[in-house]
Design a protein around this motif. Structure first.
Motif, mmCIF file in Angstrom:
data_model
loop_
_atom_site.group_PDB
_atom_site.id
_atom_site.type_symbol
_atom_site.label_atom_id
_atom_site.label_comp_id
_atom_site.label_asym_id
_atom_site.label_seq_id
_atom_site.Cartn_x
_atom_site.Cartn_y
_atom_site.Cartn_z
ATOM 1 N N MET A 105 14.421 -0.233 -11.574
ATOM 2 C CA MET A 105 13.743 -0.235 -12.849
ATOM 3 C C MET A 105 13.651 1.169 -13.427
ATOM 4 S SD MET A 105 10.825 -3.222 -12.265
ATOM 5 C CE MET A 105 9.539 -2.094 -12.477
ATOM 6 N N GLN A 106 13.704 2.169 -12.579
ATOM 7 C CA GLN A 106 13.552 3.531 -13.068
ATOM 8 C C GLN A 106 14.683 3.935 -13.998
ATOM 9 O OE1 GLN A 106 12.976 6.203 -9.804
ATOM 10 N NE2 GLN A 106 11.376 4.963 -8.915
ATOM 11 N N ARG A 107 15.830 3.303 -13.866
ATOM 12 C CA ARG A 107 16.946 3.690 -14.728
ATOM 13 C C ARG A 107 16.668 3.370 -16.197
ATOM 14 N NH1 ARG A 107 21.315 -0.843 -12.831
ATOM 15 N NH2 ARG A 107 20.035 -2.596 -13.369
ATOM 16 N N HIS A 108 15.682 2.517 -16.458
ATOM 17 C CA HIS A 108 15.335 2.142 -17.828
ATOM 18 C C HIS A 108 14.153 2.945 -18.368
ATOM 19 C CE1 HIS A 108 18.138 -1.165 -17.615
ATOM 20 N NE2 HIS A 108 17.584 -1.538 -16.477
ATOM 21 N N VAL A 109 13.724 3.952 -17.617
ATOM 22 C CA VAL A 109 12.582 4.767 -18.013
ATOM 23 C C VAL A 109 13.099 6.113 -18.515
ATOM 24 C CG1 VAL A 109 10.473 5.872 -17.175
ATOM 25 C CG2 VAL A 109 11.109 3.617 -16.327
ATOM 26 N N SER A 110 12.527 6.571 -19.591
ATOM 27 C CA SER A 110 12.965 7.837 -20.170
ATOM 28 C C SER A 110 12.587 9.012 -19.264
ATOM 29 C CB SER A 110 12.328 8.041 -21.547
ATOM 30 O OG SER A 110 10.939 8.301 -21.397
ATOM 31 N N ASP B 161 11.099 11.671 -20.164
ATOM 32 C CA ASP B 161 9.722 12.070 -20.485
ATOM 33 C C ASP B 161 8.707 11.224 -19.722
ATOM 34 O OD1 ASP B 161 10.581 14.048 -22.209
ATOM 35 O OD2 ASP B 161 10.391 12.793 -24.004
ATOM 36 N N GLN B 162 8.960 9.932 -19.654
ATOM 37 C CA GLN B 162 8.028 9.057 -18.935
ATOM 38 C C GLN B 162 8.057 9.359 -17.443
ATOM 39 O OE1 GLN B 162 5.746 6.751 -20.369
ATOM 40 N NE2 GLN B 162 4.968 7.050 -18.316
ATOM 41 N N LEU B 163 9.238 9.575 -16.876
ATOM 42 C CA LEU B 163 9.332 9.933 -15.455
ATOM 43 C C LEU B 163 8.549 11.212 -15.166
ATOM 44 C CD1 LEU B 163 13.038 9.113 -14.559
ATOM 45 C CD2 LEU B 163 10.986 7.992 -13.681
ATOM 46 N N LYS B 164 8.637 12.176 -16.064
ATOM 47 C CA LYS B 164 7.910 13.434 -15.904
ATOM 48 C C LYS B 164 6.398 13.167 -15.887
ATOM 49 C CE LYS B 164 7.921 18.036 -16.152
ATOM 50 N NZ LYS B 164 8.154 18.788 -14.952
ATOM 51 N N TRP C 271 4.952 10.572 -14.872
ATOM 52 C CA TRP C 271 4.597 9.822 -13.673
ATOM 53 C C TRP C 271 4.728 10.643 -12.394
ATOM 54 C CZ3 TRP C 271 7.755 4.777 -14.843
ATOM 55 C CH2 TRP C 271 7.088 4.032 -15.811
ATOM 56 N N GLU C 272 5.056 11.921 -12.493
ATOM 57 C CA GLU C 272 5.295 12.729 -11.300
ATOM 58 C C GLU C 272 4.090 12.813 -10.372
ATOM 59 O OE1 GLU C 272 6.794 16.541 -12.447
ATOM 60 O OE2 GLU C 272 8.829 15.784 -12.696
ATOM 61 N N GLU C 273 2.894 12.576 -10.883
ATOM 62 C CA GLU C 273 1.704 12.655 -10.036
ATOM 63 C C GLU C 273 1.635 11.499 -9.038
ATOM 64 O OE1 GLU C 273 -2.139 11.117 -12.033
ATOM 65 O OE2 GLU C 273 -0.878 11.797 -13.691
ATOM 66 N N PHE C 274 2.411 10.441 -9.264
ATOM 67 C CA PHE C 274 2.393 9.286 -8.379
ATOM 68 C C PHE C 274 3.523 9.392 -7.364
ATOM 69 C CE2 PHE C 274 0.856 7.796 -12.532
ATOM 70 C CZ PHE C 274 -0.427 7.440 -12.172
ATOM 71 N N PRO C 275 3.215 9.145 -6.080
ATOM 72 C CA PRO C 275 4.289 9.195 -5.083
ATOM 73 C C PRO C 275 5.192 7.969 -5.213
ATOM 74 C CG PRO C 275 2.208 8.553 -4.069
ATOM 75 C CD PRO C 275 1.916 8.871 -5.504
ATOM 76 N N TRP C 276 6.479 8.178 -5.312
ATOM 77 C CA TRP C 276 7.445 7.094 -5.435
ATOM 78 C C TRP C 276 7.849 6.609 -4.060
ATOM 79 C CZ3 TRP C 276 8.424 4.779 -9.928
ATOM 80 C CH2 TRP C 276 8.080 5.463 -11.091
ATOM 81 N N LYS C 277 8.064 5.326 -3.923
ATOM 82 C CA LYS C 277 8.512 4.742 -2.668
ATOM 83 C C LYS C 277 10.013 4.499 -2.725
ATOM 84 C CE LYS C 277 4.251 2.300 -1.653
ATOM 85 N NZ LYS C 277 3.641 1.031 -1.310
ATOM 86 N N THR C 278 10.618 4.541 -1.549
ATOM 87 C CA THR C 278 12.020 4.144 -1.454
ATOM 88 C C THR C 278 12.075 2.624 -1.563
ATOM 89 O OG1 THR C 278 11.951 3.844 0.933
ATOM 90 C CG2 THR C 278 12.497 6.078 0.114
#
Length: 85
Positions: free
Chosen positions: A1-6, A8-11, A13-20
């Motif tokens: 789903m991340q491939r559909h996120v801009s 700017d939005q990913l930046k 969300w950097e405060e949240f730890p991403w899971k594999t």
């Protein structure tokens, strides 16, 4: 789903730890396949453990309304009614 996120939005969300992918699937796999949870029903799980009632975080734990038996009964009754139509 991340491939559909801009970017700017990913930046933002950097405060949240991403899971594999494996980490994200591990709780579902545990519940589907482990004898450790045989017979366990009606509970909420996250990160391979039973989830605790939500405290200050809106991103982990179980919301109080999800544990309310009266709400569960209303949801069940509404679901039955909709399916009967």
């Amino acid at each position: 789903m991340q491939r559909h996120v801009s970017a700017d939005q990913l930046k933002a969300w950097e405060e949240f730890p991403w899971k594999t992918t494996e980490q994200g699937a591990s709780t579902s796999v545990l519940l589907a396949a482990s004898p450790l949870v045989d017979g366990v029903t009606g509970r909420y799980f996250e990160d391979n453990n039973e989830a605790l009632p939500r405290g200050d975080s809106e991103y982990s734990g179980v919301a109080a309304y999800a544990l309310d038996p009266e709400s569960a009964t209303r949801l069940w009754d509404a679901s039955e009614e909709l399916l009967a139509q």
